[in-house]
Design an enzyme around this catalytic site. Structure first.
Site, PDB file in Angstrom:
ATOM      1  CD1 TRP A 128     -45.001  32.712  -6.157  1.00  0.00           C
ATOM      2  CD2 TRP A 128     -44.398  30.685  -6.918  1.00  0.00           C
ATOM      3  NE1 TRP A 128     -43.664  32.549  -5.897  1.00  0.00           N
ATOM      4  CE2 TRP A 128     -43.265  31.320  -6.353  1.00  0.00           C
ATOM      5  CE3 TRP A 128     -44.257  29.399  -7.435  1.00  0.00           C
ATOM      6  CZ2 TRP A 128     -42.012  30.724  -6.314  1.00  0.00           C
ATOM      7  CZ3 TRP A 128     -43.007  28.790  -7.398  1.00  0.00           C
ATOM      8  CH2 TRP A 128     -41.898  29.462  -6.854  1.00  0.00           C
ATOM      9  CG  ASP A 209     -46.745  24.922  -5.266  1.00  0.00           C
ATOM     10  OD1 ASP A 209     -46.433  25.987  -5.836  1.00  0.00           O
ATOM     11  OD2 ASP A 209     -46.154  24.510  -4.243  1.00  0.00           O
ATOM     12  CE  LYS A 244     -42.599  29.739   0.828  1.00  0.00           C
ATOM     13  NZ  LYS A 244     -42.529  31.112   0.537  1.00  0.00           N
TER      14      LYS A 244
END
Ligand SMILES: Cc1[nH+]cc(COP(=O)(O)O)c(/C=N/[C@@H](CC(=O)O)C(=O)O)c1O
Length: 396
Positions: A128, A209, A244
């Site tokens: 990311w 994560d 999300k």
């Protein structure tokens, strides 16, 4: 006073969204940022989240404690570890409510820099876009470990495990438990077992994560790496985002979880994480965490929410299949298998920067420079157009 400041170069993801928002072309398509849009191109509010929101009393709220909303923290730990995990019964797992997953990663980075000042951190290649910045911002030296293999569209697993064996005790390894961003390529359970055993034997620090729990297989299987690490008796950290899967993006809802050797050390870790919170933002916001707590703690809402996340997951899978088929029809000699095998929100297309720029300039189709495509931005109205655009730039 500020003439010595450099101009901000912009963020590879968030600044691209600003460019998209300024783009006047009606047919523009945003496949850049990891946000779930429904088939109408709208940001859906899960019904379970809406119901929880209407339950909220409209009244002033005092500061939350530094560690945040108690009912949310406890429930979010159960979502990660499973309701009955031994580490929960032994009080070896603690959690602090954070400003989304980003806030969890920042808190973890500050904590690790303070208590493991010599440790280096290693992120997957690629990872990311914000991982490196958050870790380096805490003063941690950041390197990469081998991960994605474009030739096999899989993981460079032998190189990954060999590399982990070269690290020093206390080095930090940032891991994606599921739905790897940006590649969508995940480790199998057997590969996780091997990686976690190396982390244990080399006494490395796993910082996991998980920002897309529920978008891979399901909430339990997506947490395999978290639960396996706990089963093995590892001490490790997990950043868990509800942006999300609850559509709570701007409410900034997440936790930083820590699994520790015993309850006494867990209390010390919690204390130092609280200290870290106090020094950054003092205490977290109430409303988003309270909504999440209501969804997670009311069994009927929890079940409804999980099913709504699975419906999002399945729509993304349908978009993968439709894009794969539309591209394969246009370019039968091309291999688009990776569009089907990748998991979670993103597709790692393999398009180069020039092809990505053409998509943006000539077709108003926005992908990240890395070639990452957010599958959740596709819908029944734009998918043929996007397939035509990708096929065109692939033929350059
Ligand atoms: C792996 C990962 N971790 C953490 C976050 C941040 O989560 P939050 O709870 O919003 O702080 C994101 C967001 N990713 C998307 C948006 C962004 O870049 O901020 C993205 O990759 O597009 C991740 O993809």
């Amino acid at each position: 006073m500020f003439q010595h400041l450099q101009a901000y170069a912009g963020d590879p993801i968030l600044s691209l969204v600003e460019t998209f928002n300024r783009d006047p072309r009606e047919h523009k398509v945003n496949l850049s940022i990891g946000i779930y849009f429904d088939d109408a191109g709208c940001l859906p509010l899960p019904e379970a989240v809406r119901a929880a929101q209407t339950q909220q009393p409209v009244q002033a709220q005092p500061y939350l404690p530094m560690e945040g909303h108690a009912a949310f923290r406890a429930a979010a730990l159960r979502v990660l570890l499973g309701n009955e995990h031994l580490v929960l019964q032994q009080n070896r797992a603690v959690a602090v409510q954070t400003l989304g997953g980003s806030g969890a990663l920042k808190l973890a980075a500050d904590f690790l820099k303070r208590w493991y000042p010599q440790s280096r951190a290693f992120v997957s290649d690629p990872t990311w876009d914000n991982h490196r910045g958050i870790l380096e911002g805490a003063g941690i030296e950041v390197g990469t470990y081998p991960y994605y293999d474009p030739d096999t569209i899989g993981v460079r697993f032998a190189e990954l495990t060999q590399f982990l064996h070269t690290l020093d005790s206390g080095d930090i390894v940032l891991l994606h438990p599921c739905c790897h961003n940006p590649t969508g390529v995940d480790l199998s359970p057997e590969q996780w077992d091997e990686v976690l055993h190396i982390i244990q034997s080399r006494r490395l620090i796993a910082l996991m994560d998980i920002a897309y729990q529920g978008f891979g297989d399901d909430f339990d299987r997506d947490a395999y790496a978290v639960r396996k690490a706990a089963d093995m008796g590892l001490s490790f950290f997990v950043s868990s985002s509800y942006s999300k899967n609850m559509s709570l993006y701007s409410e900034r809802v997440g936790i930083l979880a820590a699994v520790c050797p015993n309850a006494e050390q867990a209390e010390r870790v919690l204390g130092q994480l609280k200290f870290g919170v106090r020094r950054i933002y003092s205490s977290p916001p109430f409303h988003g965490a309270d909504i999440a707590a209501r969804v997670l703690n009311e069994s009927s809402l929890h079940r409804q929410w999980q099913n709504e996340v699975y419906a999002m997951r399945d729509r993304i899978k349908r978009m993968r299949r439709q894009l794969h088929d539309a591209l394969s029809q246009r370019l039968p000699q091309h291999d688009f298998r990776h569009y089907l095998t990748q998991r979670g929100m993103f597709g790692y297309t393999g398009l180069n920067e020039h092809q990505v720029q053409r998509l943006q300039d000539e077709f108003a189709v926005y992908l990240l420079k890395s070639g990452r495509l957010c599958m959740a931005g596709l819908n029944s109205r734009n998918i043929e157009y996007v397939a035509r655009a990708i096929a065109t730039v692939l033929q350059e």
